[in-house]
Design a protein around this motif. Structure first.
Motif, mmCIF file in Angstrom:
data_model
loop_
_atom_site.group_PDB
_atom_site.id
_atom_site.type_symbol
_atom_site.label_atom_id
_atom_site.label_comp_id
_atom_site.label_asym_id
_atom_site.label_seq_id
_atom_site.Cartn_x
_atom_site.Cartn_y
_atom_site.Cartn_z
ATOM 1 N N VAL A 99 0.887 -1.174 0.000
ATOM 2 C CA VAL A 99 0.000 0.000 0.000
ATOM 3 C C VAL A 99 0.918 1.215 0.000
ATOM 4 O O VAL A 99 1.648 1.449 0.959
ATOM 5 C CB VAL A 99 -0.937 0.012 1.218
ATOM 6 C CG1 VAL A 99 -1.787 1.278 1.210
ATOM 7 C CG2 VAL A 99 -1.836 -1.215 1.213
ATOM 8 N N ARG A 100 0.884 1.983 -1.069
ATOM 9 C CA ARG A 100 1.883 3.041 -1.268
ATOM 10 C C ARG A 100 1.392 4.448 -0.941
ATOM 11 O O ARG A 100 2.179 5.393 -1.011
ATOM 12 C CB ARG A 100 2.376 3.005 -2.716
ATOM 13 C CG ARG A 100 3.057 1.688 -3.089
ATOM 14 C CD ARG A 100 3.648 1.737 -4.484
ATOM 15 N NE ARG A 100 4.311 0.487 -4.836
ATOM 16 C CZ ARG A 100 4.925 0.269 -6.006
ATOM 17 N NH1 ARG A 100 4.939 1.220 -6.932
ATOM 18 N NH2 ARG A 100 5.513 -0.898 -6.245
ATOM 19 N N VAL A 101 0.129 4.631 -0.617
ATOM 20 C CA VAL A 101 -0.383 5.970 -0.313
ATOM 21 C C VAL A 101 -1.220 5.906 0.952
ATOM 22 O O VAL A 101 -1.631 4.829 1.396
ATOM 23 C CB VAL A 101 -1.232 6.537 -1.472
ATOM 24 C CG1 VAL A 101 -0.384 6.769 -2.705
ATOM 25 C CG2 VAL A 101 -2.414 5.624 -1.786
ATOM 26 N N ASP A 102 -1.462 7.075 1.514
ATOM 27 C CA ASP A 102 -2.264 7.163 2.734
ATOM 28 C C ASP A 102 -3.241 8.329 2.593
ATOM 29 O O ASP A 102 -3.166 9.109 1.626
ATOM 30 C CB ASP A 102 -1.364 7.358 3.957
ATOM 31 C CG ASP A 102 -2.029 6.864 5.235
ATOM 32 O OD1 ASP A 102 -3.261 6.648 5.209
ATOM 33 O OD2 ASP A 102 -1.330 6.704 6.250
ATOM 34 N N VAL A 103 -4.111 8.469 3.569
ATOM 35 C CA VAL A 103 -5.109 9.541 3.541
ATOM 36 C C VAL A 103 -4.413 10.898 3.542
ATOM 37 O O VAL A 103 -3.485 11.143 4.313
ATOM 38 C CB VAL A 103 -6.050 9.417 4.759
ATOM 39 C CG1 VAL A 103 -7.014 10.588 4.822
ATOM 40 C CG2 VAL A 103 -6.817 8.109 4.693
ATOM 41 N N GLY A 104 -4.864 11.776 2.656
ATOM 42 C CA GLY A 104 -4.293 13.117 2.560
ATOM 43 C C GLY A 104 -3.223 13.266 1.501
ATOM 44 O O GLY A 104 -2.834 14.395 1.182
ATOM 45 N N VAL A 112 0.686 4.478 -9.051
ATOM 46 C CA VAL A 112 0.415 3.207 -8.393
ATOM 47 C C VAL A 112 0.069 3.464 -6.928
ATOM 48 O O VAL A 112 0.857 4.055 -6.182
ATOM 49 C CB VAL A 112 1.613 2.257 -8.500
ATOM 50 C CG1 VAL A 112 1.328 0.947 -7.765
ATOM 51 C CG2 VAL A 112 1.940 1.972 -9.958
ATOM 52 N N LEU A 113 -1.133 3.013 -6.528
ATOM 53 C CA LEU A 113 -1.592 3.208 -5.156
ATOM 54 C C LEU A 113 -1.351 1.974 -4.290
ATOM 55 O O LEU A 113 -1.044 2.094 -3.105
ATOM 56 C CB LEU A 113 -3.083 3.559 -5.146
ATOM 57 C CG LEU A 113 -3.524 4.713 -6.049
ATOM 58 C CD1 LEU A 113 -5.012 4.935 -5.910
ATOM 59 C CD2 LEU A 113 -2.751 5.980 -5.733
ATOM 60 N N ALA A 114 -1.513 0.793 -4.880
ATOM 61 C CA ALA A 114 -1.310 -0.453 -4.149
ATOM 62 C C ALA A 114 -0.945 -1.544 -5.145
ATOM 63 O O ALA A 114 -1.209 -1.426 -6.349
ATOM 64 C CB ALA A 114 -2.559 -0.843 -3.361
ATOM 65 N N GLN A 195 -1.804 -4.080 -10.057
ATOM 66 C CA GLN A 195 -1.397 -2.741 -9.634
ATOM 67 C C GLN A 195 -2.623 -1.837 -9.660
ATOM 68 O O GLN A 195 -3.280 -1.684 -10.690
ATOM 69 C CB GLN A 195 -0.314 -2.181 -10.552
ATOM 70 C CG GLN A 195 1.018 -2.902 -10.445
ATOM 71 C CD GLN A 195 2.088 -2.185 -11.240
ATOM 72 O OE1 GLN A 195 1.822 -1.447 -12.177
ATOM 73 N NE2 GLN A 195 3.347 -2.400 -10.849
ATOM 74 N N VAL A 196 -2.957 -1.252 -8.512
ATOM 75 C CA VAL A 196 -4.107 -0.351 -8.401
ATOM 76 C C VAL A 196 -3.626 1.051 -8.753
ATOM 77 O O VAL A 196 -2.746 1.603 -8.080
ATOM 78 C CB VAL A 196 -4.697 -0.384 -6.976
ATOM 79 C CG1 VAL A 196 -5.910 0.535 -6.882
ATOM 80 C CG2 VAL A 196 -5.068 -1.810 -6.590
ATOM 81 N N ALA A 209 -7.560 -0.161 2.366
ATOM 82 C CA ALA A 209 -6.607 -1.183 1.951
ATOM 83 C C ALA A 209 -5.669 -1.531 3.110
ATOM 84 O O ALA A 209 -5.151 -0.638 3.785
ATOM 85 C CB ALA A 209 -5.807 -0.708 0.749
ATOM 86 N N THR A 210 -5.444 -2.835 3.307
ATOM 87 C CA THR A 210 -4.565 -3.325 4.370
ATOM 88 C C THR A 210 -3.627 -4.372 3.792
ATOM 89 O O THR A 210 -4.081 -5.309 3.106
ATOM 90 C CB THR A 210 -5.375 -3.938 5.523
ATOM 91 O OG1 THR A 210 -6.315 -2.979 5.994
ATOM 92 C CG2 THR A 210 -4.473 -4.359 6.666
ATOM 93 N N VAL A 211 -2.348 -4.225 4.073
ATOM 94 C CA VAL A 211 -1.362 -5.186 3.566
ATOM 95 C C VAL A 211 -1.665 -6.574 4.126
ATOM 96 O O VAL A 211 -1.909 -6.737 5.319
ATOM 97 C CB VAL A 211 0.064 -4.742 3.947
ATOM 98 C CG1 VAL A 211 1.081 -5.808 3.554
ATOM 99 C CG2 VAL A 211 0.401 -3.420 3.287
ATOM 100 N N GLY A 212 -1.674 -7.570 3.235
ATOM 101 C CA GLY A 212 -1.940 -8.945 3.633
ATOM 102 C C GLY A 212 -3.374 -9.374 3.466
ATOM 103 O O GLY A 212 -3.663 -10.577 3.510
ATOM 104 N N ALA A 213 -4.286 -8.423 3.270
ATOM 105 C CA ALA A 213 -5.697 -8.772 3.105
ATOM 106 C C ALA A 213 -5.959 -9.287 1.700
ATOM 107 O O ALA A 213 -5.285 -8.898 0.744
ATOM 108 C CB ALA A 213 -6.569 -7.556 3.395
#
Length: 359
Positions: A99-104, A112-114, A195-196, A209-213
Motif C-alpha cells: 500500500v503506497r499511499v495514505d489519507v491526505g 500506483v496506489l497499491a 497494480q491499483v 486497503a490493508t497489507v496482507g488482506a
C-alpha cells in the motif's frame, strides 16, 4: 461657726464646680464634632434666584443619508468534494502486498496506489502463453494440409469429403488460436490489475486497503477527491433562488474565522420539498483552508444599490423591534418603528418607516 470650719466646707464645693465646668466643656465639644457640617448654600445668580437645572438628555438631529451599499445574500451550507471516486480491486483471490499511499496524499493520474501479489497471475499467464503456442503449431499443420487439399481437389485424386475435412480442420485450428490469444490477453489484463492505479489526479480522502488482506472483486480500497476540488453547497430559499446566477462571487467564512473566495458554478434544478431550500454549488479554490465535511457561512455578492441610512446609534430597540427618534414640527421627539437592513461601518440601512426628509 469658726473660720477654720468655713474654709473646710468651701473647698469641696469649689472642686464640685470645677468638675461640672469640665464636664460641660467636654459635652459641648463632643456635640460639635458629632453634628454634620451644614450643606453649602446653593449658588445664587446676581439677582438672588437659584440657577436653572441642566438638561437630562442631549439630542443631535441628523437627516437620513443616501448611500450606495453592496447588496449581499447570506447563506449556510456544507463543504463537500466536487466529485469523489471509489477505487476498488479488480482481481480475485490475491493478497495485497503493498500500500503506497495514505489519507491526505496528493496523487497523479496513473500513479500506483497499491500492489497485489502477482505470482499466481504470472503462472496462469505462462500457462496461457504455452496454450497459445500449441494452438499456433496446430494451425500451421492444419493450414498445410488444407493448402494441399485445395491444390489436389481439381485433379479428383482426393474426394470432396476429405478436402472438406482438411478445410474444416484449418478453421478449427484458427478458432483455437484466437481462443488461446484471448486467454493470454485476459491473463495480461489480470496481471495489469494487480497494480491499483489512480484514475485521475486528486487527494486520497479514505483508505481501507490493508497489507496482507485478500480483497474481494469490486471492494473499495481508496476514495479519491478528484483533482482536489471542493465546493460549498449553500442552502438558499426558493425566493432568493431567482437572485442568483452562475458566475457570482461568494465570500465563504470557514470555521475558525478564515475566509476564502468562491464562484457560483450552478444552481440545483429542484427545491427540497421538506426543507424548501435549494442548493447553490460554489467552486472553492485549490489550496484553501477548506476541508470536506466543514459547515460554513458565506455571502453572495449581488452588486450595489442605493439605500437610505442613519447612524447606528440612532436605532433603538423596543419590544423586539427597531425604532428611531423623529423630531416633529413642534420640536418634540417621537419614537417611530422602522425596518432595518444592511450595515456598513457605523451606518445602517432603513428599508421602511422613514422618509428621506425626516430628521
Amino acid at each position: 461657726m469658726s473660720e477654720l470650719s468655713v474654709r473646710r466646707s468651701f473647698w469641696p464645693i469649689l472642686a464640685l464646680l470645677a468638675l461640672a465646668l469640665i464636664g460641660s466643656a467636654a459635652w459641648f465639644v463632643n456635640r460639635s464634632l458629632s453634628q454634620p457640617s451644614e450643606q453649602p448654600k446653593r449658588a445664587e445668580n446676581p439677582t438672588g434666584a437659584t440657577s436653572a437645572l441642566r438638561p437630562a438628555l442631549t439630542v443631535t438631529a441628523e437627516a437620513p443619508k443616501r448611500m450606495v451599499l453592496a447588496e449581499q445574500l447570506a447563506a449556510n451550507g456544507d463543504i463537500a468534494p466536487w466529485q469523489e471516486a471509489s477505487i476498488g480491486a479488480d482481481v480475485n483471490g490475491l493478497r495485497l502486498a503493498q500500500v503506497r499511499v495514505d489519507v491526505g496524499d496528493r496523487v497523479q493520474k496513473g500513479q500506483v496506489l497499491a500492489v497485489f501479489d502477482a505470482d499466481l497471475v504470472e503462472a496462469d499467464r505462462a500457462q496461457a502463453r504455452a496454450g497459445l503456442a500449441e494452438a499456433e503449431a496446430a494451425l500451421i499443420d492444419a493450414s498445410g494440409n488444407a493448402d494441399r487439399a485445395r491444390a489436389i481437389a481439381p485433379s479428383g485424386a482426393m474426394s470432396k469429403q476429405q478436402v472438406n475435412q482438411y478445410l474444416t480442420a484449418e478453421k478449427t485450428a484458427q478458432a483455437r488460436v484466437k481462443a488461446a490469444r484471448a486467454l493470454v490477453e485476459s491473463q495480461d489484463l489480470r496481471l495489469k490489475h494487480t497494480q491499483v492505479l489512480a484514475p485521475d489526479a486528486g487527494v486520497i480522502s479514505a483508505r481501507s486497503a490493508t497489507v496482507g488482506a485478500v480483497a474481494a472483486p469490486g471492494a473499495e480500497l481508496f476514495r479519491l477527491v478528484l483533482r482536489g476540488r471542493l465546493e460549498w453547497r449553500a442552502e438558499v430559499t426558493a425566493a432568493d433562488l431567482a437572485r442568483l446566477k452562475p458566475g457570482l462571487r461568494a465570500r465563504v467564512t470557514l470555521p475558525g474565522g478564515s475566509e476564502t473566495q468562491g464562484t457560483l458554478r450552478q444552481l440545483a434544478p429542484t427545491v427540497d420539498p421538506k426543507t424548501r431550500y435549494a442548493i447553490a454549488y460554489v467552486d472553492l479554490p485549490a489550496g484553501s483552508a477548506a476541508r470536506a465535511g466543514m459547515f460554513a457561512q458565506g455571502v453572495f455578492e449581488l452588486g450595489e444599490t442605493g439605500a437610505l441610512t442613519v447612524p447606528q446609534e440612532a436605532v433603538v430597540m423596543r419590544d423586539g423591534f427597531s425604532h428611531v427618534l423623529v423630531v416633529g414640527a413642534d420640536r418634540r421627539l417621537s419614537l417611530k418603528r422602522v425596518q432595518t437592513g444592511r450595515m456598513v461601518e457605523n451606518r445602517i440601512e432603513i428599508k421602511e418607516g422613514l422618509l428621506p426628509d425626516q430628521t
